[in-house]
Design an enzyme around this catalytic site. Sequence first.
Site, PDB file in Angstrom:
ATOM      1  N   THR A  58     -12.340  -1.465   9.800  1.00 31.23           N
ATOM      2  CA  THR A  58     -10.151  -0.622  10.353  1.00 31.23           C
ATOM      3  C   THR A  58     -10.556  -2.873   9.643  1.00 31.23           C
ATOM      4  O   THR A  58     -11.418  -3.202  10.225  1.00 31.23           O
ATOM      5  CB  THR A  58     -10.296  -1.171  11.694  1.00 31.23           C
ATOM      6  OG1 THR A  58     -11.028  -1.258  12.042  1.00 31.23           O
ATOM      7  CG2 THR A  58     -10.292   0.702  11.623  1.00 31.23           C
ATOM      8  N   SER A  60      -9.267  -5.887  10.651  1.00 32.70           N
ATOM      9  CA  SER A  60      -8.537  -6.579  13.060  1.00 32.70           C
ATOM     10  C   SER A  60      -6.901  -5.977  12.747  1.00 32.70           C
ATOM     11  O   SER A  60      -6.715  -6.715  12.151  1.00 32.70           O
ATOM     12  CB  SER A  60      -9.338  -7.209  13.406  1.00 32.70           C
ATOM     13  OG  SER A  60     -10.570  -6.954  13.236  1.00 32.70           O
ATOM     14  N   HIS A  65      -7.316 -11.511  14.372  1.00 35.00           N
ATOM     15  CA  HIS A  65      -7.676 -12.470  13.587  1.00 35.00           C
ATOM     16  C   HIS A  65      -7.290 -14.058  14.180  1.00 35.00           C
ATOM     17  O   HIS A  65      -7.855 -14.995  13.537  1.00 35.00           O
ATOM     18  CB  HIS A  65      -6.983 -11.944  12.249  1.00 35.00           C
ATOM     19  CG  HIS A  65      -7.725 -10.730  11.470  1.00 35.00           C
ATOM     20  ND1 HIS A  65      -6.922  -9.987  10.943  1.00 35.00           N
ATOM     21  CD2 HIS A  65      -9.219 -10.865  11.982  1.00 35.00           C
ATOM     22  CE1 HIS A  65      -8.042  -9.077  10.493  1.00 35.00           C
ATOM     23  NE2 HIS A  65      -8.773  -9.676  10.737  1.00 35.00           N
ATOM     24  N   SER A  89     -12.265  -6.585   4.777  1.00 35.87           N
ATOM     25  CA  SER A  89     -11.245  -6.340   4.203  1.00 35.87           C
ATOM     26  C   SER A  89     -11.330  -7.556   3.000  1.00 35.87           C
ATOM     27  O   SER A  89     -10.609  -7.935   2.529  1.00 35.87           O
ATOM     28  CB  SER A  89      -9.657  -5.646   4.459  1.00 35.87           C
ATOM     29  OG  SER A  89      -9.710  -7.160   5.185  1.00 35.87           O
ATOM     30  N   HIS A 111     -22.118  -5.216   4.729  1.00 36.39           N
ATOM     31  CA  HIS A 111     -23.482  -4.803   4.066  1.00 36.39           C
ATOM     32  C   HIS A 111     -22.892  -3.021   3.638  1.00 36.39           C
ATOM     33  O   HIS A 111     -23.570  -2.549   3.311  1.00 36.39           O
ATOM     34  CB  HIS A 111     -24.449  -4.165   5.433  1.00 36.39           C
ATOM     35  CG  HIS A 111     -23.510  -2.986   6.668  1.00 36.39           C
ATOM     36  ND1 HIS A 111     -24.075  -2.801   7.516  1.00 36.39           N
ATOM     37  CD2 HIS A 111     -22.507  -2.440   6.763  1.00 36.39           C
ATOM     38  CE1 HIS A 111     -23.506  -1.899   8.210  1.00 36.39           C
ATOM     39  NE2 HIS A 111     -22.679  -1.872   8.164  1.00 36.39           N
ATOM     40  N   ASP A 144     -27.154  -7.604   5.848  1.00 34.19           N
ATOM     41  CA  ASP A 144     -27.023  -7.035   7.430  1.00 34.19           C
ATOM     42  C   ASP A 144     -27.069  -8.356   7.700  1.00 34.19           C
ATOM     43  O   ASP A 144     -27.403  -9.615   7.943  1.00 34.19           O
ATOM     44  CB  ASP A 144     -28.630  -6.877   7.324  1.00 34.19           C
ATOM     45  CG  ASP A 144     -28.047  -6.161   9.239  1.00 34.19           C
ATOM     46  OD1 ASP A 144     -27.612  -6.793  10.019  1.00 34.19           O
ATOM     47  OD2 ASP A 144     -29.777  -5.756   9.539  1.00 34.19           O
ATOM     48  N   GLY A 145     -25.788  -8.650   8.619  1.00 30.20           N
ATOM     49  CA  GLY A 145     -25.385  -9.954   9.279  1.00 30.20           C
ATOM     50  C   GLY A 145     -25.316  -9.727  10.601  1.00 30.20           C
ATOM     51  O   GLY A 145     -25.425 -10.850  10.633  1.00 30.20           O
ATOM     52  N   THR A 223     -24.319  -2.133  12.884  1.00 31.73           N
ATOM     53  CA  THR A 223     -24.872  -1.165  12.722  1.00 31.73           C
ATOM     54  C   THR A 223     -25.989  -1.285  12.025  1.00 31.73           C
ATOM     55  O   THR A 223     -25.799  -2.153  11.130  1.00 31.73           O
ATOM     56  CB  THR A 223     -24.053   0.433  12.274  1.00 31.73           C
ATOM     57  OG1 THR A 223     -23.348  -0.183  11.200  1.00 31.73           O
ATOM     58  CG2 THR A 223     -23.091   0.647  13.382  1.00 31.73           C
TER      59      THR A 223
HETATM   60  N1  SAH Z   1     -12.904  -9.000   9.449  1.00 35.08           N
HETATM   61  C1  SAH Z   1     -12.754  -7.364   9.139  1.00 35.08           C
HETATM   62  C2  SAH Z   1     -13.299  -6.500  10.393  1.00 35.08           C
HETATM   63  C3  SAH Z   1     -13.841  -5.302   9.456  1.00 35.08           C
HETATM   64  S1  SAH Z   1     -14.844  -4.107   9.805  1.00 35.08           S
HETATM   65  C4  SAH Z   1     -11.382  -7.574   8.965  1.00 35.08           C
HETATM   66  O1  SAH Z   1     -10.479  -7.700   9.038  1.00 35.08           O
HETATM   67  O2  SAH Z   1     -11.018  -7.005   7.472  1.00 35.08           O
HETATM   68  C5  SAH Z   1     -16.063  -4.554  10.852  1.00 35.08           C
HETATM   69  C6  SAH Z   1     -16.903  -4.599   9.140  1.00 35.08           C
HETATM   70  O3  SAH Z   1     -18.232  -4.799   9.863  1.00 35.08           O
HETATM   71  C7  SAH Z   1     -17.240  -3.390   8.740  1.00 35.08           C
HETATM   72  O4  SAH Z   1     -16.491  -3.636   7.200  1.00 35.08           O
HETATM   73  C8  SAH Z   1     -18.634  -2.753   8.969  1.00 35.08           C
HETATM   74  O5  SAH Z   1     -19.035  -2.589   7.071  1.00 35.08           O
HETATM   75  C9  SAH Z   1     -19.311  -4.151   8.300  1.00 35.08           C
HETATM   76  N2  SAH Z   1     -20.446  -4.616   9.360  1.00 35.08           N
HETATM   77  C10 SAH Z   1     -21.054  -3.700  10.787  1.00 35.08           C
HETATM   78  N3  SAH Z   1     -22.064  -3.386  10.782  1.00 35.08           N
HETATM   79  C11 SAH Z   1     -22.827  -4.138   9.760  1.00 35.08           C
HETATM   80  C12 SAH Z   1     -24.063  -5.376   9.527  1.00 35.08           C
HETATM   81  N4  SAH Z   1     -24.922  -4.610  10.104  1.00 35.08           N
HETATM   82  N5  SAH Z   1     -23.653  -6.512   8.583  1.00 35.08           N
HETATM   83  C13 SAH Z   1     -22.391  -6.120   7.510  1.00 35.08           C
HETATM   84  N6  SAH Z   1     -21.388  -5.656   8.272  1.00 35.08           N
HETATM   85  C14 SAH Z   1     -21.804  -5.122   9.064  1.00 35.08           C
END
Ligand code: SAH
Length: 228
Positions: A58, A60, A65, A89, A111, A144-145, A223
Site C-alpha cells: 500500500t 501510506s 508521509h 510507490s 525487495h 532487503d531493506g 518481511t
Molecule cells: N513508503 C511506501 C510504503 C509501501 S508499503 C509508500 O508509501 O508507497 C511497504 C513496502 O515495504 C512495500 O513496498 C514492501 O514491498 C516493502 N518491504 C517489505 N519488506 C521489505 C524488505 N525486507 N526490504 C525492502 N522492502 C520491503
Amino acid sequence: MAWMSSGSSNAALIKNLASNGLITSERVKNAMLSVDRAHFSPYAPYTDSPQTIGHSATISAPHMHASAAESLLPYIHPSARILDIGSGSGYLTAVLAALVGPQGKVVGIDHIQGLVDLANKNMGKSEQGREWMKDGRVKFVKGDGRLGYKEGAEEEGGEGWDAIHVGAAAKEAHPVLVEQLKRPGRLFIPVGDSSQYIWVIDKKEDGTVTREKSMGVRYVPLTDAPKD
Ligand code: SAH
C-alpha cells in the site's frame, strides 16, 4: 482525523493537511505540493488514507508521509543523503528528493522488483522526476531493506545516511540501520507486530544513540522477499 484532510486536488489535500495541523512545516508543505500524488497512487490519490498499489503493498496515508518528512526534516540539509526503505510507490522518496538540494541524494529500496519498476515509472511521470533520475538525485534499488544499503567509499562502509525512513513495520530497530547513520543522523522506523510504534532514533555527533518511542501506527510488515 484522517479522512477530514481529503481534497479534490493535490493542492486541496495538502492545504487541508496543513489546516488540520498534520503538516506544520512550510518546507514539507512545499515539497508535498511539488509532487502530485496522482502519479503514485492509482486510486483516490487525494484521500487521506492508505491505498493499494499491487504486490500486496500500500501507499501510506498522506498524513503519515507528512509526519515522517517532518520528523526527519532537521537532518535534511541541501546535500543530505537519505535512504527510504520499503519505497513502494516511490511517493515519499520523491517528497524527500524535493527536500534535499541538487547535491542531495535519495535512494529508495524495495525487495519486490515489480515495485522498484513501478516507482521508476511513477517518478518518470513528471519533468521534475525525470530530471532527478537523470542527474542521480533519486535512485531505486532492489534489496532487503533490513540490511540497509551501502553506497560510496568511506572505508568500504559506505558514506552513511543523514536520514533513514522505514516504510514497513520492523520486528526490531535493526542495529545495522543505526550503524549506517551518519553522525549526526536520524532513523524513523515503525517497530512492532500487532501493536506498533514509531521509534525515532538519533545518532549524535559523538556517536551516542538516543531512542524515543513516538506515536502508535499500523504499517504492513517488513518481511522476507516473496518467492518469484
Ligand atoms: N513508503 C511506501 C510504503 C509501501 S508499503 C509508500 O508509501 O508507497 C511497504 C513496502 O515495504 C512495500 O513496498 C514492501 O514491498 C516493502 N518491504 C517489505 N519488506 C521489505 C524488505 N525486507 N526490504 C525492502 N522492502 C520491503
